[in-house]
Each structure stands twice: as structure tokens, then as C-alpha cells.
Design an enzyme around this catalytic site. Sequence first.
Site, PDB file in Angstrom:
ATOM      1  N   LYS A  11      -3.577 -74.249  32.097  1.00 57.26           N
ATOM      2  CA  LYS A  11      -4.513 -75.226  32.667  1.00 57.26           C
ATOM      3  C   LYS A  11      -3.783 -76.456  33.240  1.00 57.26           C
ATOM      4  O   LYS A  11      -2.585 -76.669  32.958  1.00 57.26           O
ATOM      5  CB  LYS A  11      -5.514 -75.632  31.578  1.00 57.26           C
ATOM      6  CG  LYS A  11      -6.430 -74.480  31.136  1.00 57.26           C
ATOM      7  CD  LYS A  11      -7.500 -74.969  30.142  1.00 57.26           C
ATOM      8  CE  LYS A  11      -8.436 -73.853  29.737  1.00 57.26           C
ATOM      9  NZ  LYS A  11      -9.540 -74.355  28.860  1.00 57.26           N
ATOM     10  N   TYR A  50     -16.440 -70.408  35.554  1.00 56.42           N
ATOM     11  CA  TYR A  50     -17.042 -70.885  34.300  1.00 56.42           C
ATOM     12  C   TYR A  50     -18.571 -70.870  34.355  1.00 56.42           C
ATOM     13  O   TYR A  50     -19.223 -71.590  33.583  1.00 56.42           O
ATOM     14  CB  TYR A  50     -16.530 -72.289  33.976  1.00 56.42           C
ATOM     15  CG  TYR A  50     -15.150 -72.304  33.346  1.00 56.42           C
ATOM     16  CD1 TYR A  50     -14.922 -71.747  32.076  1.00 56.42           C
ATOM     17  CD2 TYR A  50     -14.067 -72.880  33.992  1.00 56.42           C
ATOM     18  CE1 TYR A  50     -13.661 -71.767  31.499  1.00 56.42           C
ATOM     19  CE2 TYR A  50     -12.796 -72.900  33.410  1.00 56.42           C
ATOM     20  CZ  TYR A  50     -12.607 -72.349  32.162  1.00 56.42           C
ATOM     21  OH  TYR A  50     -11.359 -72.368  31.577  1.00 56.42           O
ATOM     22  N   ASN A 113      -6.819 -78.186  26.513  1.00 59.11           N
ATOM     23  CA  ASN A 113      -6.279 -77.279  25.506  1.00 59.11           C
ATOM     24  C   ASN A 113      -5.283 -76.264  26.072  1.00 59.11           C
ATOM     25  O   ASN A 113      -5.087 -75.189  25.513  1.00 59.11           O
ATOM     26  CB  ASN A 113      -7.421 -76.602  24.738  1.00 59.11           C
ATOM     27  CG  ASN A 113      -8.388 -75.878  25.658  1.00 59.11           C
ATOM     28  OD1 ASN A 113      -8.117 -75.730  26.843  1.00 59.11           O
ATOM     29  ND2 ASN A 113      -9.491 -75.401  25.101  1.00 59.11           N
ATOM     30  N   HIS A 116      -6.393 -70.921  29.006  1.00 60.35           N
ATOM     31  CA  HIS A 116      -7.620 -70.112  28.928  1.00 60.35           C
ATOM     32  C   HIS A 116      -7.243 -68.704  28.498  1.00 60.35           C
ATOM     33  O   HIS A 116      -6.161 -68.226  28.823  1.00 60.35           O
ATOM     34  CB  HIS A 116      -8.297 -70.048  30.307  1.00 60.35           C
ATOM     35  CG  HIS A 116      -9.360 -68.984  30.383  1.00 60.35           C
ATOM     36  ND1 HIS A 116     -10.653 -69.200  29.955  1.00 60.35           N
ATOM     37  CD2 HIS A 116      -9.311 -67.671  30.774  1.00 60.35           C
ATOM     38  CE1 HIS A 116     -11.355 -68.076  30.099  1.00 60.35           C
ATOM     39  NE2 HIS A 116     -10.562 -67.136  30.599  1.00 60.35           N
ATOM     40  N   GLU A 127     -12.563 -61.152  34.724  1.00 57.23           N
ATOM     41  CA  GLU A 127     -11.807 -62.360  35.068  1.00 57.23           C
ATOM     42  C   GLU A 127     -10.519 -62.024  35.811  1.00 57.23           C
ATOM     43  O   GLU A 127     -10.096 -62.774  36.703  1.00 57.23           O
ATOM     44  CB  GLU A 127     -11.500 -63.161  33.798  1.00 57.23           C
ATOM     45  CG  GLU A 127     -12.756 -63.757  33.178  1.00 57.23           C
ATOM     46  CD  GLU A 127     -12.490 -64.515  31.874  1.00 57.23           C
ATOM     47  OE1 GLU A 127     -13.446 -65.091  31.335  1.00 57.23           O
ATOM     48  OE2 GLU A 127     -11.329 -64.523  31.392  1.00 57.23           O
TER      49      GLU A 127
HETATM   50  P1  ADP Z   1     -12.358 -71.004  24.828  1.00 59.46           P
HETATM   51  O1  ADP Z   1     -11.527 -71.530  25.995  1.00 59.46           O
HETATM   52  O2  ADP Z   1     -11.656 -71.182  23.506  1.00 59.46           O
HETATM   53  O3  ADP Z   1     -12.834 -69.576  25.035  1.00 59.46           O
HETATM   54  P2  ADP Z   1     -15.069 -71.879  25.509  1.00 59.46           P
HETATM   55  O4  ADP Z   1     -15.183 -70.614  26.305  1.00 59.46           O
HETATM   56  O5  ADP Z   1     -16.140 -72.159  24.508  1.00 59.46           O
HETATM   57  O6  ADP Z   1     -13.662 -71.952  24.741  1.00 59.46           O
HETATM   58  O7  ADP Z   1     -15.015 -73.132  26.494  1.00 59.46           O
HETATM   59  C1  ADP Z   1     -14.322 -73.062  27.725  1.00 59.46           C
HETATM   60  C2  ADP Z   1     -13.526 -74.343  27.901  1.00 59.46           C
HETATM   61  O8  ADP Z   1     -14.423 -75.449  28.038  1.00 59.46           O
HETATM   62  C3  ADP Z   1     -12.630 -74.730  26.721  1.00 59.46           C
HETATM   63  O9  ADP Z   1     -11.394 -74.050  26.710  1.00 59.46           O
HETATM   64  C4  ADP Z   1     -12.474 -76.231  26.916  1.00 59.46           C
HETATM   65  O10 ADP Z   1     -11.508 -76.542  27.929  1.00 59.46           O
HETATM   66  C5  ADP Z   1     -13.871 -76.612  27.412  1.00 59.46           C
HETATM   67  N1  ADP Z   1     -14.762 -76.997  26.301  1.00 59.46           N
HETATM   68  C6  ADP Z   1     -15.415 -76.171  25.451  1.00 59.46           C
HETATM   69  N2  ADP Z   1     -16.157 -76.851  24.567  1.00 59.46           N
HETATM   70  C7  ADP Z   1     -15.995 -78.163  24.865  1.00 59.46           C
HETATM   71  C8  ADP Z   1     -16.504 -79.398  24.317  1.00 59.46           C
HETATM   72  N3  ADP Z   1     -17.336 -79.406  23.284  1.00 59.46           N
HETATM   73  N4  ADP Z   1     -16.096 -80.541  24.883  1.00 59.46           N
HETATM   74  C9  ADP Z   1     -15.263 -80.561  25.944  1.00 59.46           C
HETATM   75  N5  ADP Z   1     -14.751 -79.440  26.510  1.00 59.46           N
HETATM   76  C10 ADP Z   1     -15.096 -78.251  25.977  1.00 59.46           C
HETATM   77 MG    MG Z   2     -14.154 -68.830  26.474  1.00 57.95          MG
END
Ligand code: ADP
Ligand code: MG
Length: 134
Positions: A11, A50, A113, A116, A127
Site C-alpha cells: 500500500k 474496494y 497497514n 492488502h 482480485e
Molecule cells: P483486511 O485488509 O485485513 O482484509 P478489511 O477488508 O476489513 O481488512 O478492510 C480493508 C482495508 O480498509 C483495511 O486493510 C484498512 O486499510 C481499511 N480499514 C478497515 N477497517 C478500518 C477502520 N475501522 N478504520 C480505518 N480503516 C479501516
Molecule cells: Mg479484506
Amino acid sequence: MALETTLSIIKPDAVAKKVSGRILSRLEEQFNVVAMKKLHLTREQAQAFYAVHKERPFYPALIDFMTSGPVVVLALEGEDAIKRYRELMGATDSTKAAAGTIRKDFGTDMQKNAVHGSDSVENGIRETRFFFAP
Ligand code: ADP
Ligand code: MG
């Protein structure tokens, strides 16, 4: 176990911190990198990628973040790749990710984080096709 394909995105936060090479090394140790490219996502691409999250409160900020700078997109292949890569990434919230995971070592918080990863075999295929020709 089965041979699976998962999509990884390094990212904008990780690319900006110049740790994409270190993350790539960890991915290469465990998976076959079948395709890779660096690009700057358009808002349209980020919104489509997304789309599953579009009703979530964090969606607008997520689109801003994912279009804030270049990303590196990789298709990873390996046995049980979906689960194994999720384990290597760590929990969504970098502050709660387990020691030794990519998110613990290179992420900052719940949003920034570092990486992805696809969450299912079907999404791994979908994807990967979003970014790469078969
Ligand atoms: P993951 O990437 O672990 O699969 P999700 O699919 O739930 O997580 O969410 C996609 C992305 O959206 C996350 O990696 C993060 O960058 C962002 N995100 C998810 N939840 C939150 C939140 N509560 N606050 C801010 N950003 C979030
Ligand atoms: Mg996810």
C-alpha cells in the site's frame, strides 16, 4: 491443500516508507510471484476494487489513502496461499498484529497497514483478474 492465487498490494504507506523491497523479500520467500507491477491507483480503480466496503464508514478515507501514492500489486501463488498470506500479513489493525508479521513490522494503524491480501479463494481469483490478464 490446493494451489491457490492471492492478490497482494503493497500500500502507499509502505511504498512511501521505502520498505516495498523488504516486503517483497518476505513474499518471495514463501510464494511464487507470478505477476507484479507498480502503479498509482485512480479513484475509479480504488472505488471499484474496494466496492465491497462502500457502505462502511471508513470507505471514503480508504479511497483517499489508497490513491495517495503509488502501490505495488503482486499475484502470489502457492499451496494454501490465501490462509498462509493472511497469516504472514497479520491482523488488520497493525497495532494488534502478531510479532513478526508484515503489518506489525511495517504498518502504523488500522488504515495504514502496509499490505492488502485476498480473503478467499474466489476473491483471490477475482482480485488478480482485476489487475492482471490471465
Ligand atoms: P483486511 O485488509 O485485513 O482484509 P478489511 O477488508 O476489513 O481488512 O478492510 C480493508 C482495508 O480498509 C483495511 O486493510 C484498512 O486499510 C481499511 N480499514 C478497515 N477497517 C478500518 C477502520 N475501522 N478504520 C480505518 N480503516 C479501516
Ligand atoms: Mg479484506
